[in-house]
Design an enzyme around this catalytic site. Structure first.
Site, PDB file in Angstrom:
ATOM      1  N   CYS A   1       1.019  -1.287  -0.011  1.00 60.51           N
ATOM      2  CA  CYS A   1      -0.030  -0.211  -0.085  1.00 60.51           C
ATOM      3  C   CYS A   1       0.861   1.217   0.186  1.00 60.51           C
ATOM      4  CB  CYS A   1      -0.881  -0.040   1.196  1.00 60.51           C
ATOM      5  SG  CYS A   1      -2.327   1.164   0.836  1.00 60.51           S
TER       6      CYS A   1
ATOM      7  N   HIS B   1      -3.481  -5.018   0.356  1.00 57.76           N
ATOM      8  CA  HIS B   1      -2.992  -5.384   1.585  1.00 57.76           C
ATOM      9  C   HIS B   1      -2.709  -6.852   1.652  1.00 57.76           C
ATOM     10  CE1 HIS B   1      -2.337  -1.867   4.338  1.00 57.76           C
ATOM     11  NE2 HIS B   1      -3.249  -1.415   3.253  1.00 57.76           N
TER      12      HIS B   1
ATOM     13  N   GLU C   1      -1.632  -9.056   3.343  1.00 65.35           N
ATOM     14  CA  GLU C   1      -1.327  -9.766   4.806  1.00 65.35           C
ATOM     15  C   GLU C   1      -2.866 -10.297   5.192  1.00 65.35           C
ATOM     16  OE1 GLU C   1      -1.735  -5.245   5.582  1.00 65.35           O
ATOM     17  OE2 GLU C   1      -0.893  -6.524   4.138  1.00 65.35           O
TER      18      GLU C   1
END
Length: 240
Positions: free
Chosen positions: A114, A218, A220
């Site tokens: 990001c 993102h 993750e």
């Protein structure tokens, strides 16, 4: 290098007094660390100590530059004006720049997420869109209204890129979206590896390095199987 479990540095966010503490404090969302752990690495949070950058680089095998609710100072990519929405964290940016630049000079694997992707593009000589709604006609809601652990839109993956090799034989990925800025012009020799339906650049990479990858979403959060593969590839390269 630590062949079994490489150490992956993860940049922290920073906040002024209030909320968690009456004094300045660092912050890191848990899933940044858990994604590194799940891929076989050891997460190491990195405080914003510029003088320690060479020592910190000696300790790690790979770097994740995280996102946050702030922006890269437009002066760093040559902009003469600053959009009203721009908020900077200068100490954090100075540290992250030094870490990422130092890691690349060592050809250490670097993943920008990001805002981390945006900084990576600037380090590599590119520029940013300061506020997407003012620059992209009929743009998607890149600050998605639904929760961040859900997809906000899809991105098309460009063939013959590092990202395409990592995520496998897929033409698109479902991703989350939490940004109001984006890559504008890429730096010299930087490759665009993914794009949103409205034309916003969603991923970059540099072929001169073994793993220099930026994604605007993102990973993750593991929205798609491709997200976990991004971390798997980071750890694989960090083992070398």
């Amino acid at each position: 290098m630590r062949a079994n479990k490489p150490i992956i540095g993860i940049t922290l966010d920073s906040e002024e007094p209030g909320g968690y503490s009456k004094f300045p404090w660092y912050a890191l969302r848990e899933n940044y660390a858990s994604a590194v752990t799940a891929a076989g690495g050891i997460p190491m949070p990195l405080p914003h100590e510029v003088d320690l950058v060479p020592d910190l680089l000696d300790l790690i095998d790979g770097l994740v530059v995280t996102g946050g609710a702030f922006d890269v100072d437009p002066s760093l990519f040559g902009a003469e004006e600053r959009h009203d929405t721009v908020v900077t964290k200068d100490r954090r940016t100075k540290f992250e720049w030094a870490m990422a630049d130092g890691a690349l000079k060592r050809d250490m694997p670097v993943l920008g997420i990001c805002g981390g992707q945006q900084l990576l593009n600037v380090i590599l000589g590119g520029s940013l869109i300061q506020h997407i709604p003012d620059s992209v006609q009929d743009c998607l809601p890149h600050e998605q209204p639904n929760p961040r652990d859900e997809a906000g839109h899809d991105v098309s993956v460009k063939p013959d890129t590092l990202l395409a090799r990592i995520v496998g034989d897929v033409k698109s990925l479902s991703v989350n979206s939490a940004h109001h800025q984006a890559v504008n012009k890429v730096g010299p020799d930087v490759i665009i590896n993914s794009v949103a339906p409205d034309g916003v650049i969603e991923g970059i990479e540099h072929p001169a390095y073994r793993y220099c990858l930026g994604v605007q979403w993102h990973p993750e959060f593991h929205i798609s199987s491709g997200d976990a593969k991004i971390f798997d590839a980071l750890i694989s390269e960090a083992r070398k």
